[in-house]
Design a protein around this motif. Structure first.
Motif, short mmCIF file in Angstrom:
data_model
loop_
_atom_site.label_atom_id
_atom_site.label_comp_id
_atom_site.label_asym_id
_atom_site.label_seq_id
_atom_site.Cartn_x
_atom_site.Cartn_y
_atom_site.Cartn_z
N LYS A 1 -6.94 5.36 4.02
CA LYS A 1 -5.55 5.71 3.58
C LYS A 1 -5.78 6.38 2.26
CE LYS A 1 -2.85 2.08 4.61
NZ LYS A 1 -1.36 2.21 5.04
N PHE A 2 -6.00 5.69 0.87
CA PHE A 2 -6.61 6.55 0.19
C PHE A 2 -7.84 6.89 -0.19
CE2 PHE A 2 -3.70 1.92 0.03
CZ PHE A 2 -3.39 2.25 -1.05
N ARG A 3 -8.50 7.54 0.87
CA ARG A 3 -8.65 8.49 0.14
C ARG A 3 -7.99 10.17 0.04
NH1 ARG A 3 -13.26 6.71 5.19
NH2 ARG A 3 -14.15 5.76 3.98
N LEU A 4 -6.81 9.99 0.64
CA LEU A 4 -5.23 10.94 0.19
C LEU A 4 -5.52 10.68 -1.42
CD1 LEU A 4 -3.14 10.16 3.17
CD2 LEU A 4 -3.94 11.92 2.45
N VAL A 5 -5.90 9.72 -2.06
CA VAL A 5 -5.75 10.12 -3.52
C VAL A 5 -6.07 11.25 -4.13
CG1 VAL A 5 -5.46 8.88 -6.22
CG2 VAL A 5 -4.89 7.44 -3.80
N PRO A 6 -7.35 11.69 -4.13
CA PRO A 6 -7.92 12.82 -4.38
C PRO A 6 -7.83 13.84 -3.98
CG PRO A 6 -10.00 11.51 -4.25
CD PRO A 6 -8.74 10.74 -3.39
N GLU B 1 0.67 -1.29 -0.03
CA GLU B 1 -0.11 -0.45 0.34
C GLU B 1 0.71 1.36 -0.03
OE1 GLU B 1 -3.19 -0.03 3.22
OE2 GLU B 1 -3.96 -1.60 2.29
N ASN B 2 1.71 0.97 0.59
CA ASN B 2 2.91 2.09 0.34
C ASN B 2 3.49 2.69 -0.74
OD1 ASN B 2 3.00 2.77 2.92
ND2 ASN B 2 4.48 1.61 4.15
N LEU B 3 3.39 1.62 -2.00
CA LEU B 3 4.28 1.97 -2.68
C LEU B 3 2.93 2.64 -3.44
CD1 LEU B 3 6.33 2.09 -4.92
CD2 LEU B 3 5.74 -0.86 -5.80
N LEU B 4 1.74 1.71 -3.65
CA LEU B 4 0.50 3.00 -3.82
C LEU B 4 0.43 3.66 -4.24
CD1 LEU B 4 -1.70 -0.48 -4.04
CD2 LEU B 4 -0.37 0.08 -6.53
N LEU B 5 0.18 4.32 -2.52
CA LEU B 5 0.28 5.26 -2.49
C LEU B 5 1.17 6.61 -2.65
CD1 LEU B 5 -1.32 5.22 0.92
CD2 LEU B 5 -2.26 6.21 -0.66
N THR B 6 2.93 5.96 -3.06
CA THR B 6 3.83 6.54 -3.75
C THR B 6 3.40 7.13 -5.20
OG1 THR B 6 5.31 5.96 -1.74
CG2 THR B 6 6.31 6.83 -4.09
N VAL B 7 3.30 6.28 -5.46
CA VAL B 7 3.02 6.31 -7.22
C VAL B 7 1.57 7.10 -7.14
CG1 VAL B 7 3.82 3.85 -8.19
CG2 VAL B 7 1.73 3.74 -7.47
N ALA B 8 0.80 7.25 -6.90
CA ALA B 8 -0.66 7.79 -6.56
C ALA B 8 -0.28 9.52 -5.92
CB ALA B 8 -1.43 7.41 -6.00
N PHE B 9 0.43 9.64 -5.63
CA PHE B 9 1.35 11.14 -5.25
C PHE B 9 2.13 11.65 -6.36
CE2 PHE B 9 4.26 13.76 -3.69
CZ PHE B 9 3.67 14.83 -3.27
N LEU B 10 2.73 10.77 -6.88
CA LEU B 10 3.24 10.82 -8.40
C LEU B 10 2.32 11.04 -9.42
CD1 LEU B 10 6.82 9.35 -8.00
CD2 LEU B 10 5.96 11.50 -6.87
N GLY B 11 2.12 10.08 -9.89
CA GLY B 11 0.54 10.69 -10.87
C GLY B 11 -0.68 9.92 -9.76
N PRO B 12 -1.10 11.29 -9.50
CA PRO B 12 -2.65 10.61 -8.66
C PRO B 12 -3.76 10.97 -10.04
CG PRO B 12 -2.07 12.89 -8.33
CD PRO B 12 -0.87 12.98 -9.21
N PHE B 13 -4.08 11.05 -11.19
CA PHE B 13 -4.89 11.47 -11.61
C PHE B 13 -5.11 9.55 -12.62
CE2 PHE B 13 -3.29 16.11 -12.21
CZ PHE B 13 -4.62 16.66 -11.30
N GLY B 14 -4.15 9.24 -12.90
CA GLY B 14 -4.31 8.23 -12.90
C GLY B 14 -4.71 7.19 -11.75
N ALA B 15 -3.58 7.32 -10.78
CA ALA B 15 -4.34 6.92 -9.57
C ALA B 15 -6.19 6.82 -9.19
CB ALA B 15 -3.67 6.86 -8.64
#
Length: 90
Positions: free
Chosen positions: A67-72, A38-52
């Motif tokens: 914690k994935f409510r952080l993506v928006p 999940e930490n890696l998924l959140l890291t890539v979501a921080f770098l590419g939030p629209f794709g995530a």
């Protein structure tokens, strides 16, 4: 203006990588295989939030995890930074 094209290309690539990471994790979840952290998924979501964010909605993956409510929020931060750069003339 010429320098913006590589930056936009890199940003598009980061968002595509983020979408692919969420798709791949969903695929592994369905196959009951070793998952992406999940930490890696959140890291890539921080770098590419629209794709995530798109992948989360499209594949219905990680949408219930708090914690994935952080993506928006990441997407909003990226939009705010873009708006700042545009308005400041950078």
């Amino acid at each position: 203006m010429e320098g913006i094209v590589p930056v936009l290309g890199l940003y598009l690539l980061l968002n595509l990588v983020a979408a692919a990471a969420f798709w791949n994790d969903k695929r592994k979840a369905r196959a009951n295989r070793w998952r992406t952290s999940e930490n890696l998924l959140l890291t890539v979501a921080f770098l590419g939030p629209f794709g995530a964010w798109w992948a989360m909605q499209h594949y219905r993956h990680k949408t219930q995890k708090p914690k994935f409510r952080l993506v928006p929020v990441f997407a909003f931060v990226h939009l705010a930074a873009l708006l700042y750069l545009v308005l400041s003339g950078a």
